[in-house]
Scaffold this active site. Structure first.
Site: not given
Ligand code: AP5
Length: 214
Positions: A13, A88, A123, A156, A167
């Protein structure tokens, strides 16, 4: 254009959010990045969120809904925005609906759990901008450095395998039900839902998203 990116942690994402933001000129709203900024700044919200995030759990709906409402009311969101990591939970999606904020596109990224666990170990992120890299699949131009600023990339705190697995469990329990939620919204003509194969290369996924959004 109001877009929701929906998918498991590590589904790509954040990577595609950077692409869409540059291509279509709309701001990325990443709730994860907002929370990490609050942690870095040491605010009371950040202190509370850190504990929850380190355990791979979700921050409470009230806090997140408040953050997003405030952010989307800012001027740069007038022409649209890209929600990365929100909603989410069903209550978060309902809150947006109740506030009269429509969603034009829901882009669902499908990636199997085992592929996600593999991806997370490679990552690297640039905390200042949210730019995301992978040691093998999407490497920076200079090892360990952000392409734009040249600053250090970091791992991270929640990318350790046991936390990633937690997660993923939370995703299946609390976030995956949003797929059916938005399918029903699409059937009722209130949004458009597209499922994208997130196991394709970064470039292939970007091309597919461009076709959808153009
Ligand atoms: P990446 O693009 O970083 O993936 P992502 O889907 O953005 O993953 P996140 O871990 O950031 O998502 P998340 O939803 O858990 O974290 P968030 O920060 O929102 O890609 C991942 C890896 O793969 C990278 O190395 C990339 O280069 C590689 N890659 C990408 N595309 C690829 C492809 N096509 N092929 C190969 N490799 C690829 O949330 C973190 C925490 O915050 C949560 O756990 C929660 O505690 C809190 N939080 C955030 N939002 C909320 C909410 N709305 N409600 C409650 N808690 C929340």
């Amino acid at each position: 254009m109001r877009i929701v990116l929906l998918g498991a942690p590590g589904a790509g994402k954040g990577t595609q959010a950077q692409f869409i933001m540059e291509k279509f000129g709309i701001p990325q709203i990443s709730t994860g990045d907002m929370l990490r900024a609050a942690i870095k700044a040491g605010t009371p919200l950040g202190l509370k969120a850190k504990e929850v995030m380190d355990q791979g759990q979700l921050v409470s709906d009230d806090i997140i809904i408040g953050l997003v409402k405030e952010r989307i009311s800012q001027d740069d969101c007038a022409k649209g925005f890209l929600l990365d990591g929100f909603p989410r939970t069903i209550p978060q999606a309902d809150a947006m609906k109740d506030a009269g904020v429509p969603v034009d596109y829901v882009l669902e990224f499908a990636v199997p759990d085992e592929e996600i666990v593999k991806r997370m170990s490679g990552r690297r992120v640039h905390p200042g901008s949210g730019r995301v890299y992978h040691l093998v699949y999407n490497p920076p131009k200079v090892e360990g450095k952000d392409d734009v600023t040249g600053e250090e990339l970091v791992i991270r705190a929640d990318d350790e395998e046991s936390t990633v697995r937690k997660r993923l469990a939370v995703y299946h329990e609390q976030t995956a039900p949003l797929i059916d939620y938005y399918k029903q919204e699409a059937e009722a003509g209130r949004t458009r839902h597209y499922k994208v194969d997130g196991t394709q290369s970064v470039e292939q996924v970007s091309r597919e998203l461009t076709d959808i959004l153009s």
